[in-house]
Design a protein around this motif. Sequence first.
Motif, mmCIF file in Angstrom:
data_model
loop_
_atom_site.group_PDB
_atom_site.id
_atom_site.type_symbol
_atom_site.label_atom_id
_atom_site.label_comp_id
_atom_site.label_asym_id
_atom_site.label_seq_id
_atom_site.Cartn_x
_atom_site.Cartn_y
_atom_site.Cartn_z
ATOM 1 N N LYS A 21 50.626 11.239 34.117
ATOM 2 C CA LYS A 21 49.567 12.382 33.422
ATOM 3 C C LYS A 21 48.730 11.453 32.320
ATOM 4 C CE LYS A 21 51.425 16.444 34.258
ATOM 5 N NZ LYS A 21 50.693 17.398 35.272
ATOM 6 N N LEU A 22 49.357 10.344 31.990
ATOM 7 C CA LEU A 22 48.704 9.494 31.069
ATOM 8 C C LEU A 22 47.632 8.634 31.773
ATOM 9 C CD1 LEU A 22 48.256 7.888 28.405
ATOM 10 C CD2 LEU A 22 50.126 6.300 29.326
ATOM 11 N N ILE A 23 48.039 8.084 32.991
ATOM 12 C CA ILE A 23 46.943 7.702 33.944
ATOM 13 C C ILE A 23 45.882 8.499 33.983
ATOM 14 C CG2 ILE A 23 46.466 6.559 36.441
ATOM 15 C CD1 ILE A 23 49.410 5.459 35.759
ATOM 16 N N ASN A 27 42.142 7.375 32.723
ATOM 17 C CA ASN A 27 41.007 7.176 33.981
ATOM 18 C C ASN A 27 39.914 8.088 33.692
ATOM 19 O OD1 ASN A 27 42.356 5.262 35.266
ATOM 20 N ND2 ASN A 27 43.079 6.480 36.797
ATOM 21 N N LYS A 28 40.189 9.209 33.330
ATOM 22 C CA LYS A 28 38.941 10.241 33.084
ATOM 23 C C LYS A 28 38.186 9.938 31.795
ATOM 24 C CE LYS A 28 37.969 15.297 32.483
ATOM 25 N NZ LYS A 28 38.414 16.704 32.486
ATOM 26 N N MET A 31 35.860 7.113 32.706
ATOM 27 C CA MET A 31 34.802 7.291 33.697
ATOM 28 C C MET A 31 33.588 8.097 33.032
ATOM 29 S SD MET A 31 36.483 7.640 37.503
ATOM 30 C CE MET A 31 37.102 9.347 37.098
ATOM 31 N N THR A 32 34.227 8.732 31.914
ATOM 32 C CA THR A 32 33.263 9.688 31.202
ATOM 33 C C THR A 32 32.719 9.171 30.015
ATOM 34 O OG1 THR A 32 34.848 11.306 32.188
ATOM 35 C CG2 THR A 32 33.395 12.267 30.058
ATOM 36 N N TYR A 33 33.392 8.402 29.187
ATOM 37 C CA TYR A 33 32.703 7.868 28.158
ATOM 38 C C TYR A 33 32.447 6.535 28.049
ATOM 39 C CZ TYR A 33 34.691 12.248 26.245
ATOM 40 O OH TYR A 33 35.025 13.745 26.034
ATOM 41 N N GLU A 34 31.346 5.846 27.082
ATOM 42 C CA GLU A 34 31.379 4.737 26.771
ATOM 43 C C GLU A 34 32.525 3.713 26.412
ATOM 44 O OE1 GLU A 34 29.647 3.699 22.555
ATOM 45 O OE2 GLU A 34 28.593 5.596 23.389
ATOM 46 N N ALA A 35 32.639 2.515 26.683
ATOM 47 C CA ALA A 35 33.589 1.784 26.535
ATOM 48 C C ALA A 35 34.235 1.910 25.175
ATOM 49 C CB ALA A 35 33.244 0.226 26.757
ATOM 50 N N SER A 36 33.628 1.767 23.955
ATOM 51 C CA SER A 36 34.247 1.834 22.815
ATOM 52 C C SER A 36 35.061 3.266 22.684
ATOM 53 C CB SER A 36 33.399 1.540 21.778
ATOM 54 O OG SER A 36 32.202 2.520 21.725
#
Length: 125
Positions: A21-23, A27-28, A31-36
Motif C-alpha cells: 500500500k505504501l509503494i 508511486n502515485k 507521478m502526480t506532483y512535482e518533486a518537492s
Amino acid sequence: MGTLRQGSLSLLQYYDEVERKLILLTNKATMTYEASAAQVLCEKFRDDALRVFISGLKRSLTDVLFGAKPKDMPSELALAQEVEANHDRYTFASSFARSQEDREKKQFPKAQERQQAAPHANSQY
C-alpha cells in the motif's frame, strides 16, 4: 491505509501488505506532483505506514512497538519479529514445563503424595 489489520496473517504477510500500500501511494504521489511536493507527501505516507503497521498488529506486539518508536518500516519489522519470537519461545517453554509436571505426576503419584504430606509432618515437631 488506516484500516489494515494483521488478523490471521503472519507478521511477514501483514508487513508485505502495508509495504504494498505504501509503494502504491508513493508511486502515485511521485507521478502526480512535482518533486518537492511528492517528497513531502512520500515522507508523510512513510510516517503513516509506520503508525498503521504498529496499530494493526496483534495486541501483544502493538504495546511493545509503540514504546520502541522504530524509525522506519524495516526496523519496525525486525523488532516485531524479535518480540514475536520471544513470545513464541516463552509460550513453548511454559507449555513444555506444564507437560513435564503433568507427566511426573502421572509417573510418580506416590512421590507427589509424600511431598505433600511431608510439610505437615514437620509442623508437628
